[in-house]
Scaffold this active site. Structure first.
Site, PDB file in Angstrom:
ATOM      1  N   ASP A 177      44.753  27.571  42.625  1.00 42.70           N
ATOM      2  CA  ASP A 177      45.862  28.524  42.709  1.00 42.70           C
ATOM      3  C   ASP A 177      46.034  29.169  41.339  1.00 42.70           C
ATOM      4  OD1 ASP A 177      48.251  29.897  42.843  1.00 42.70           O
ATOM      5  OD2 ASP A 177      49.258  28.365  44.039  1.00 42.70           O
TER       6      ASP A 177
ATOM      7  N   ASN B  77      39.424  39.828  41.108  1.00 45.10           N
ATOM      8  CA  ASN B  77      39.702  40.509  42.377  1.00 45.10           C
ATOM      9  C   ASN B  77      40.930  39.946  43.090  1.00 45.10           C
ATOM     10  OD1 ASN B  77      38.773  41.936  45.058  1.00 45.10           O
ATOM     11  ND2 ASN B  77      38.955  39.764  45.583  1.00 45.10           N
TER      12      ASN B  77
ATOM     13  N   TYR C 176      53.917  44.842  42.802  1.00 43.46           N
ATOM     14  CA  TYR C 176      52.451  44.895  42.886  1.00 43.46           C
ATOM     15  C   TYR C 176      51.918  46.035  42.025  1.00 43.46           C
ATOM     16  CZ  TYR C 176      47.906  46.173  44.894  1.00 43.46           C
ATOM     17  OH  TYR C 176      46.588  46.529  45.053  1.00 43.46           O
TER      18      TYR C 176
ATOM     19  N   LYS D  68      49.537  46.006  38.591  1.00 46.18           N
ATOM     20  CA  LYS D  68      48.215  46.646  38.518  1.00 46.18           C
ATOM     21  C   LYS D  68      48.174  47.710  37.402  1.00 46.18           C
ATOM     22  CE  LYS D  68      45.967  44.664  42.004  1.00 46.18           C
ATOM     23  NZ  LYS D  68      44.699  43.931  41.844  1.00 46.18           N
TER      24      LYS D  68
HETATM   25  N1  LIG Z   1      42.436  46.172  50.705  1.00 50.39           N
HETATM   26  C1  LIG Z   1      42.508  47.378  50.174  1.00 50.39           C
HETATM   27  O1  LIG Z   1      42.412  48.387  50.889  1.00 50.39           O
HETATM   28  C2  LIG Z   1      42.720  47.510  48.681  1.00 50.39           C
HETATM   29  C3  LIG Z   1      43.066  48.772  48.159  1.00 50.39           C
HETATM   30  C4  LIG Z   1      43.225  48.906  46.796  1.00 50.39           C
HETATM   31  C5  LIG Z   1      43.065  47.820  45.957  1.00 50.39           C
HETATM   32  N2  LIG Z   1      42.742  46.610  46.479  1.00 50.39           N
HETATM   33  C6  LIG Z   1      42.569  45.471  45.559  1.00 50.39           C
HETATM   34  O2  LIG Z   1      41.335  44.840  45.876  1.00 50.39           O
HETATM   35  C7  LIG Z   1      41.446  43.442  45.707  1.00 50.39           C
HETATM   36  C8  LIG Z   1      41.087  42.732  47.016  1.00 50.39           C
HETATM   37  O3  LIG Z   1      41.880  43.246  48.063  1.00 50.39           O
HETATM   38  P1  LIG Z   1      41.877  42.550  49.497  1.00 50.39           P
HETATM   39  O4  LIG Z   1      42.650  43.422  50.388  1.00 50.39           O
HETATM   40  O5  LIG Z   1      40.486  42.144  49.847  1.00 50.39           O
HETATM   41  O6  LIG Z   1      42.747  41.260  49.139  1.00 50.39           O
HETATM   42  P2  LIG Z   1      43.305  40.132  50.137  1.00 50.39           P
HETATM   43  O7  LIG Z   1      42.657  40.161  51.467  1.00 50.39           O
HETATM   44  O8  LIG Z   1      44.789  40.210  50.077  1.00 50.39           O
HETATM   45  O9  LIG Z   1      42.777  38.852  49.389  1.00 50.39           O
HETATM   46  C9  LIG Z   1      43.297  38.520  48.167  1.00 50.39           C
HETATM   47  C10 LIG Z   1      42.577  37.306  47.668  1.00 50.39           C
HETATM   48  O10 LIG Z   1      43.325  36.856  46.552  1.00 50.39           O
HETATM   49  C11 LIG Z   1      43.492  35.463  46.664  1.00 50.39           C
HETATM   50  N3  LIG Z   1      44.758  35.071  46.056  1.00 50.39           N
HETATM   51  C12 LIG Z   1      45.972  35.631  46.226  1.00 50.39           C
HETATM   52  N4  LIG Z   1      46.877  34.966  45.501  1.00 50.39           N
HETATM   53  C13 LIG Z   1      46.229  33.966  44.870  1.00 50.39           C
HETATM   54  C14 LIG Z   1      46.607  32.940  43.985  1.00 50.39           C
HETATM   55  N5  LIG Z   1      47.863  32.763  43.576  1.00 50.39           N
HETATM   56  N6  LIG Z   1      45.647  32.092  43.521  1.00 50.39           N
HETATM   57  C15 LIG Z   1      44.380  32.247  43.922  1.00 50.39           C
HETATM   58  N7  LIG Z   1      43.955  33.196  44.744  1.00 50.39           N
HETATM   59  C16 LIG Z   1      44.868  34.042  45.227  1.00 50.39           C
HETATM   60  C17 LIG Z   1      43.482  35.153  48.142  1.00 50.39           C
HETATM   61  O11 LIG Z   1      43.012  33.833  48.287  1.00 50.39           O
HETATM   62  P3  LIG Z   1      43.261  32.992  49.628  1.00 50.39           P
HETATM   63  O12 LIG Z   1      42.823  33.841  50.767  1.00 50.39           O
HETATM   64  O13 LIG Z   1      42.407  31.792  49.459  1.00 50.39           O
HETATM   65  O14 LIG Z   1      44.726  32.720  49.666  1.00 50.39           O
HETATM   66  C18 LIG Z   1      42.520  36.190  48.686  1.00 50.39           C
HETATM   67  O15 LIG Z   1      41.214  35.680  48.734  1.00 50.39           O
HETATM   68  C19 LIG Z   1      42.863  43.175  45.252  1.00 50.39           C
HETATM   69  O16 LIG Z   1      42.892  43.086  43.853  1.00 50.39           O
HETATM   70  C20 LIG Z   1      43.620  44.402  45.723  1.00 50.39           C
HETATM   71  O17 LIG Z   1      44.767  44.651  44.926  1.00 50.39           O
HETATM   72  C21 LIG Z   1      42.565  46.423  47.824  1.00 50.39           C
END
Ligand SMILES: NC(=O)c1ccc[n+]([C@@H]2O[C@H](COP(=O)([O-])OP(=O)(O)OC[C@H]3O[C@@H](n4cnc5c(N)ncnc54)[C@H](OP(=O)(O)O)[C@@H]3O)[C@@H](O)[C@H]2O)c1
Length: 239
Positions: free
Chosen positions: A50, A77, A142, A146
């Site tokens: 975590d 990430n 958030y 960022k």
């Molecule tokens: N999705 C989009 O369209 C989008 C757009 C712009 C930017 N982003 C950025 O891209 C990145 C990935 O996005 P995503 O949508 O794939 O993210 P996501 O599905 O929300 O996954 C986030 C990951 O972060 C981990 N996490 C969250 N809190 C944590 C903590 N306290 N300790 C350890 N691990 C933690 C989660 O682990 P667990 O699953 O094991 O809990 C998960 O694997 C992020 O930085 C996000 O801000 C995404």
């Protein structure tokens, strides 16, 4: 050259897509996860923790270094993504976003720099968000986390050169958010200047570019179909 790459939050969605792309390119990969189990056949080293615990980022970096036989690329990430706005802001939510999205990546970079030693070189990439350019009213904590993480890129790039390059990738819409209606991703994509949502492999291509271009540091690559060129209120139809 085969890199040794650690991807935080690498067990699902974008982190998993980056891990798969890096593995397919012949790199050695460690994925960090908190709860999600990565696919059994991924072929990556799996590390758990975590990141809100301030001791975990350095421990995970150390384990990746040991298990991969070195570390050359860190991808920050993992992120917390929860809605709030000024009217609903509370200290716990604000602190939690800063802990996961800002403090943990900085502590990981600190540990990475220390692990490189005198002669090592490496690259740290912070995954941020195109929202940093046109912040809306929602997702306040958030977005601020960022913005700060992206702000750290130039500072750290100057401080850690020549050993460590620091960069960021600012994706636009890649995946559905929780609760998004089916088809909403495509609808939002069609409203973007380039009329398409971002594909995960395009974010992976940006990471590959950063890995393969040793003269780039301190830069943020927007991979967002032009989303950051427009106010979010225009794209979403609301602020
Ligand atoms: N999705 C989009 O369209 C989008 C757009 C712009 C930017 N982003 C950025 O891209 C990145 C990935 O996005 P995503 O949508 O794939 O993210 P996501 O599905 O929300 O996954 C986030 C990951 O972060 C981990 N996490 C969250 N809190 C944590 C903590 N306290 N300790 C350890 N691990 C933690 C989660 O682990 P667990 O699953 O094991 O809990 C998960 O694997 C992020 O930085 C996000 O801000 C995404």
């Amino acid at each position: 050259m085969a890199e040794r790459i650690l991807i935080t939050g690498g067990a699902r969605r974008l982190g998993l897509a980056l891990a798969r792309a890096m593995l397919a390119a012949g790199h050695r990969v460690a994925v960090h996860t908190r709860m999600t189990r990565p696919p059994a056949d991924l072929g990556a080293v799996v590390l758990q923790g975590d990141l809100d615990d301030p001791s975990v980022p350095a421990r995970v970096v150390g384990e990746a270094h040991a298990r991969l036989g070195g570390l050359s690329v860190l991808v920050n990430n993992a992120a917390r993504f929860e809605p709030d706005r000024i009217g609903t802001l509370d200290a716990a939510s604000f602190d939690a976003h800063m802990a996961t999205n800002l403090r943990a990546p900085l502590l990981a970079i600190q540990a990475f720099a220390a692990a490189l030693g005198e002669d090592g070189t490496g690259l740290a990439v912070n995954i941020v968000d195109q929202k940093i350019r046109h912040p809306g009213a929602g997702y306040l904590s958030y977005t601020l986390s960022k913005i700060a993480l992206e702000g750290a890129v130039r500072t750290l790039a100057a401080a850690l050169a020549p050993r460590l390059r620091i960069a960021a990738i600012a994706p636009g819409i890649v995946y559905e958010s929780t609760g998004m209606k089916p088809g909403r991703l495509e609808t939002l994509g069609e409203r973007l200047p380039l009329r398409r949502a971002v594909r995960p492999e395009e974010v992976a291509a940006a990471l590959t570019y950063l890995i393969e271009t040793p003269s780039v540091t301190g830069e943020t690559l927007f991979v967002d179909s032009g989303e950051a060129l427009r106010a979010r209120s225009v794209i979403l139809g609301a602020s």
